[in-house]
Design a protein around this motif. Structure first.
Motif, mmCIF file in Angstrom:
data_model
loop_
_atom_site.group_PDB
_atom_site.id
_atom_site.type_symbol
_atom_site.label_atom_id
_atom_site.label_comp_id
_atom_site.label_asym_id
_atom_site.label_seq_id
_atom_site.Cartn_x
_atom_site.Cartn_y
_atom_site.Cartn_z
ATOM 1 N N UNK A 106 66.370 52.498 99.130
ATOM 2 C CA UNK A 106 66.694 51.071 99.213
ATOM 3 C C UNK A 106 67.194 50.481 97.903
ATOM 4 N N UNK A 107 67.122 51.252 96.822
ATOM 5 C CA UNK A 107 67.501 50.720 95.516
ATOM 6 C C UNK A 107 68.528 51.637 94.858
ATOM 7 N N UNK A 108 69.806 51.266 94.869
ATOM 8 C CA UNK A 108 70.837 52.122 94.277
ATOM 9 C C UNK A 108 70.816 52.034 92.753
ATOM 10 N N UNK A 109 70.474 53.114 92.119
ATOM 11 C CA UNK A 109 70.422 53.113 90.653
ATOM 12 C C UNK A 109 70.617 54.522 90.146
ATOM 13 N N UNK A 110 71.406 54.657 89.088
ATOM 14 C CA UNK A 110 71.552 55.944 88.417
ATOM 15 C C UNK A 110 70.679 55.932 87.176
ATOM 16 N N UNK A 111 69.861 56.964 86.995
ATOM 17 C CA UNK A 111 68.980 57.057 85.841
ATOM 18 C C UNK A 111 69.598 57.963 84.787
ATOM 19 N N UNK A 112 69.929 57.366 83.647
ATOM 20 C CA UNK A 112 70.506 58.115 82.536
ATOM 21 C C UNK A 112 69.594 58.069 81.324
ATOM 22 N N UNK A 113 70.034 58.658 80.243
ATOM 23 C CA UNK A 113 69.226 58.734 79.022
ATOM 24 C C UNK A 113 68.972 57.340 78.456
ATOM 25 N N UNK A 114 67.723 57.071 78.111
ATOM 26 C CA UNK A 114 67.355 55.752 77.602
ATOM 27 C C UNK A 114 67.582 55.644 76.096
ATOM 28 N N UNK A 115 68.194 54.536 75.682
ATOM 29 C CA UNK A 115 68.394 54.254 74.257
ATOM 30 C C UNK A 115 67.169 53.595 73.635
ATOM 31 N N UNK A 116 66.241 53.096 74.470
ATOM 32 C CA UNK A 116 65.091 52.360 73.963
ATOM 33 C C UNK A 116 64.184 53.239 73.110
ATOM 34 N N UNK A 117 64.264 54.560 73.298
ATOM 35 C CA UNK A 117 63.358 55.482 72.612
ATOM 36 C C UNK A 117 63.933 56.035 71.310
ATOM 37 N N UNK A 118 65.161 55.680 70.974
ATOM 38 C CA UNK A 118 65.821 56.318 69.835
ATOM 39 C C UNK A 118 65.047 56.096 68.528
ATOM 40 N N UNK A 119 64.607 54.853 68.269
ATOM 41 C CA UNK A 119 63.896 54.542 67.024
ATOM 42 C C UNK A 119 62.647 55.373 66.818
ATOM 43 N N UNK A 120 61.623 55.225 67.701
ATOM 44 C CA UNK A 120 60.380 55.993 67.507
ATOM 45 C C UNK A 120 60.583 57.503 67.622
ATOM 46 N N UNK A 121 61.501 57.940 68.491
ATOM 47 C CA UNK A 121 61.740 59.379 68.642
ATOM 48 C C UNK A 121 62.298 59.973 67.350
ATOM 49 N N UNK A 122 63.214 59.261 66.703
ATOM 50 C CA UNK A 122 63.777 59.738 65.441
ATOM 51 C C UNK A 122 62.695 59.894 64.378
ATOM 52 N N UNK A 123 61.736 58.970 64.359
ATOM 53 C CA UNK A 123 60.629 59.049 63.398
ATOM 54 C C UNK A 123 59.766 60.276 63.674
ATOM 55 N N UNK A 124 59.448 60.502 64.946
ATOM 56 C CA UNK A 124 58.593 61.637 65.318
ATOM 57 C C UNK A 124 59.302 62.957 65.042
ATOM 58 N N UNK A 125 60.601 63.034 65.345
ATOM 59 C CA UNK A 125 61.358 64.260 65.088
ATOM 60 C C UNK A 125 61.357 64.585 63.594
ATOM 61 N N UNK A 126 61.525 63.569 62.769
ATOM 62 C CA UNK A 126 61.576 63.784 61.321
ATOM 63 C C UNK A 126 60.246 64.286 60.780
#
Length: 422
Positions: free
Chosen positions: A65-85
């Motif tokens: 009932x809800x047409x939506x494509x799920x792609x990569x989220x940009x919201x996680x870029x900041x904290x993810x970059x910190x954790x990766x480093x």
């Protein structure tokens, strides 16, 4: 009234239309979705695979009932970059999983308490502005977007870049208002093809990656690792992703003419979003989110069928295993993508303004005028706030400010302090 035929969410699509309509959505999401794994330095194939899986799960959980494509989220870029480093991507995956599980629990709570609170924390005067910002804050990426848009604002931009950009944009605009019949349903796909052909003619496309790509590739799977510091670094994104999800569902509701917050329900769509993010993070992918680009495609084409979205998801999964196909799409210049998103992001912004009009927001009331004004300026001013290791700006910061103001006005009204009454 428009004479364009609307293909609704639950309608079947003729077989001869399904492939081009699905490809249209695949092209729309590809640039932004692949950019995220490039930033993190991980295999894009696993991301394309999990985007497709996540989209199919979303369609199933929301009962189609809800047409939506799920792609990569940009919201996680900041904290993810910190954790990766500091620790490595595997520990960021652990943060994705835990955040996804907490989001699923939150979806269950919403199922129990309902959604009336949305009009308290983000009433129409604030929600309309937030929804508009989803498209408007991305506007600069269309002409200065690196891997996901044109580079028209740099010293290296040439006449060829401008030509391809405007050829693509012009085809999308003219196609949306002039094409009839079958062609009227795929103006974005046609614009991308025309823009791509013009880029080839100008000598801007290098087919070397296609020739060198392996016929069959296997996505790189790896299990998540868990660490409390990484998890705590990731948790603040919960507010960001939830605000973004609600905004996208409101936009999509306006586009398709159905209240998706009520049916299939915010709890279902939010659960699907977070469950998909947790599953993706568990085996090596990145968190997913509903994509504004694909909402824009639906707004222009008036084709809302979940079967088309499912087709795009299948194409994404195929690309994760078929190297030459992914390589071919990756050769599409940013000027082509920029020309298309120039229109798509504008359509999303217009959806927010449409919400303000349809909800008949009364701007003779100071609180409504202030809510819309502050949310717009916060989102477009470039203001950035650092909080708990993540950076809040644009639509996300505007959502937080809108929630704080809305709750304050609600409490002031309950206490009888407001100088105006509803």
């Amino acid at each position: 009234m428009s004479t364009k035929k609307i293909i609704q969410v639950d309608e079947k699509v003729p077989a001869n239309l399904l492939i081009p309509l699905s490809l249209q959505h695949t092209f729309a999401m590809f640039g932004a979705s692949v950019l995220v794994p490039i930033i993190f330095g991980i295999d894009p194939s696993i991301v394309l695979l999990m985007n497709g899986v996540a989209t199919l799960l979303f369609i199933w959980i929301t009962k189609g009932k809800s047409p939506a494509y799920l792609g990569s989220s940009f919201a996680f870029i900041g904290p993810t970059s910190i954790i990766i480093a500091n620790q490595g991507f595997e520990y960021a995956q652990g943060g994705f999983v835990v955040l996804g599980i907490i989001g699923c629990i939150m979806a269950f709570v919403i199922h129990r308490v309902g959604t009336k609170w949305i009009n308290v924390v983000l009433p129409p005067a604030a929600m309309g502005a937030v929804v508009a910002l989803i498209g408007l804050e991305l506007a600069h990426l269309t002409i200065q977007g690196g891997s996901i848009g044109a580079n028209l604002m740099t010293d290296t931009a040439t006449a060829r870049n401008f030509a391809v950009f405007f050829i693509t944009l012009g085809t999308a605009v003219l196609g949306s208002v002039l094409f009839k019949g079958f062609l009227s349903t795929i103006p974005i796909l046609i614009a991308i093809v025309v823009g791509y052909i013009s880029a080839i003619a100008f000598g801007m496309v290098d087919f070397t990656p296609v020739m060198e790509a392996s016929l069959f590739t296997m996505p790189h799977f790896q299990l998540a690792k868990f660490d409390m510091n990484a998890i705590l670094t990731m948790l603040p994104v919960l507010l960001v992703l939830t605000s973004e999800h609600i905004g996208h569902q409101v936009v999509t509701s306006n586009v398709v003419g159905r209240d998706l917050i009520k049916d299939p329900g915010l709890h279902r769509s939010l659960f699907a979003d977070y469950f998909a993010s947790a599953l993706s993070g568990l085996i090596g992918g990145v968190p997913t989110t509903t994509y504004g680009e694909n909402i824009g495609v639906m707004a222009i084409t008036r084709v809302y069928s979940v079967r088309v979205i499912a087709g795009a998801a299948i194409f994404s999964m195929v690309m994760s295993f078929f190297g030459p196909l992914a390589a071919l799409i990756s050769t599409i210049p940013g000027d082509v993508i920029g020309g298309v998103t120039f229109l798509l992001y504008g359509m999303i912004g217009t959806s927010g303004l449409r919400l303000l009009v349809e909800e008949k927001v009364d701007y003779s009331k100071s609180k409504n005028l202030i809510l819309t004004s502050i949310v717009f300026v916060t989102g477009l001013s470039g203001l950035t706030v650092q909080f708990a290791g993540i950076q809040l700006s644009g639509m996300v910061l505007a959502s937080v400010v809108g929630i704080i103001l809305s709750l304050s006005f609600y409490l002031f009204d309950k206490a009888g302090w407001m100088n105006e009454t509803d």
